[in-house]
Design an enzyme around this catalytic site. Structure first.
Site, PDB file in Angstrom:
ATOM      1  CB  SER A   1     -84.272 -28.837  38.413  1.00  0.00           C
ATOM      2  OG  SER A   1     -83.493 -28.576  39.782  1.00  0.00           O
ATOM      3  CG  MET A   2     -87.136 -28.324  42.997  1.00  0.00           C
ATOM      4  SD  MET A   2     -88.108 -27.040  43.853  1.00  0.00           S
ATOM      5  CE  MET A   2     -86.964 -27.263  45.415  1.00  0.00           C
TER       6      MET A   2
ATOM      7  CD1 TRP B   1     -82.619 -31.391  44.224  1.00  0.00           C
ATOM      8  CD2 TRP B   1     -84.540 -31.205  44.926  1.00  0.00           C
ATOM      9  NE1 TRP B   1     -82.636 -31.440  45.654  1.00  0.00           N
ATOM     10  CE2 TRP B   1     -84.007 -31.277  46.230  1.00  0.00           C
ATOM     11  CE3 TRP B   1     -86.082 -30.972  45.299  1.00  0.00           C
ATOM     12  CZ2 TRP B   1     -84.393 -30.936  47.289  1.00  0.00           C
ATOM     13  CZ3 TRP B   1     -86.606 -30.832  46.478  1.00  0.00           C
ATOM     14  CH2 TRP B   1     -85.682 -30.660  47.572  1.00  0.00           C
TER      15      TRP B   1
ATOM     16  CG  ASP C   1     -77.305 -32.733  38.742  1.00  0.00           C
ATOM     17  OD1 ASP C   1     -76.927 -31.693  39.657  1.00  0.00           O
ATOM     18  OD2 ASP C   1     -78.298 -32.893  38.468  1.00  0.00           O
TER      19      ASP C   1
ATOM     20  CG  HIS D   1     -78.889 -29.295  38.615  1.00  0.00           C
ATOM     21  ND1 HIS D   1     -79.729 -30.439  38.538  1.00  0.00           N
ATOM     22  CD2 HIS D   1     -79.615 -28.261  38.502  1.00  0.00           C
ATOM     23  CE1 HIS D   1     -80.956 -30.137  38.997  1.00  0.00           C
ATOM     24  NE2 HIS D   1     -80.933 -28.871  38.951  1.00  0.00           N
TER      25      HIS D   1
END
Length: 281
Positions: A151-152, A176, A197, A229
């Site tokens: 993700s991040m 992300w 996602d 996700h």
């Protein structure tokens, strides 16, 4: 399920045994489909905790490493979690990847709310700690380093690859990032997205990331079929087998793993796969 494939050229799977023997970075036995799908590889592993009070630039973490150095030193990979998550969400990668012949550091971030650019800096700080100050530094080849993240943290792995082009591999996992263009990246990058996602949809994140990477770069896009996700947060054989193959291929220059990447894998757990085959790295 549909399988869309974008590949060019043939496969390097037929690389000769002589070539392999000349590669000083090969670690472990010749790979098979079952060996890269296994929950553990051929190396016994151990782990050590890293306190946030003993490091600078990241929030501490856990280092997983092969216990024997009889085959030489190993490449190392730092792995960052996603927004609000801790290293525990990535802990399954530690022993699974280390047992294949890598030193793995799953990290906590300075704040659970750190954005991708900060997470990228923290991944690089964790790699610097591994090779300069950690208790396992003598086991690591400092020229063979990579990053991963969810993700991040996945967006952070793109940031790290952008900032440090001498890395050998990057694997963003359902990444992300508000920055969608990464043409400056020179690090072999496998982007893993998830078909369902709803947080970082592949159409607005993973696919644009992949498309923005230079066409001359060794790169791949793997989309997990019918996955969310959060698929990277629990043990996942598809993520493991292709991550292992990518890390082995580019951190260890081990062409024995090319066969699992090129031509495109025929795998029912993958809804889409793209790759710039054959690889040049």
């Amino acid at each position: 399920m549909t399988m869309a494939v974008a590949v060019a050229g043939g496969s390097l799977a037929g690389a000769s045994t002589a070539q392999g023997a000349e590669n000083p970075y090969e670690r472990g036995p010749a790979p098979t489909e079952s060996s890269i799908e296994a929950s553990r590889g051929s190396f016994a592993t151990s782990q050590t905790s890293v306190s946030s009070f003993s490091v600078r630039g990241f929030g501490g973490g856990t280092i997983y490493y092969p216990t024997s150095t009889s085959q030489g030193t190993f490449g190392a990979v730092a792995i960052a979690p996603g927004f609000t998550a801790s290293q525990s969400s990535m802990s399954w990668y530690g022993p699974r990847l280390a047992s294949q012949g890598f030193v793995i550091s799953t990290i906590d971030t300075n704040s659970r709310y750190d954005q991708p650019a900060s997470r990228g800096d923290q991944l690089l700080a964790a790699l610097d700690y591994l090779v300069e100050d950690s208790s396992v530094r003598s086991r690591i080849d400092s020229s063979r380093l990579g990053v991963m993240g969810h993700s991040m943290g996945g967006g952070g792995s793109l940031e790290a690859a952008s900032d440090r082009p001498n890395l050998q591999a990057a694997i963003p996992l359902t990444a992300w990032n508000t920055d969608k263009t990464w043409s400056e990246v020179r690090v072999p990058t496998m982007i893993i997205g998830a078909e369902n996602d709803s947080v970082a949809s592949v159409n607005s994140h993973s696919i644009p990331f992949y498309n923005s990477l230079s066409a001359s770069l060794d790169k791949a896009y793997l989309e997990l079929d019918n996955a969310s996700h959060f698929a990277p947060n629990s043990s996942n054989t598809t993520i493991a087998k292709y991550s292992i193959s990518w890390l082995k291929r580019f951190i260890d220059n081990d062409t024995r793993y090319e066969q699992f990447l090129c031509p495109a894998p025929d795998d029912r757990t993958i809804s889409e796969y793209r790759d710039t085959c054959p690889h040049s790295g």
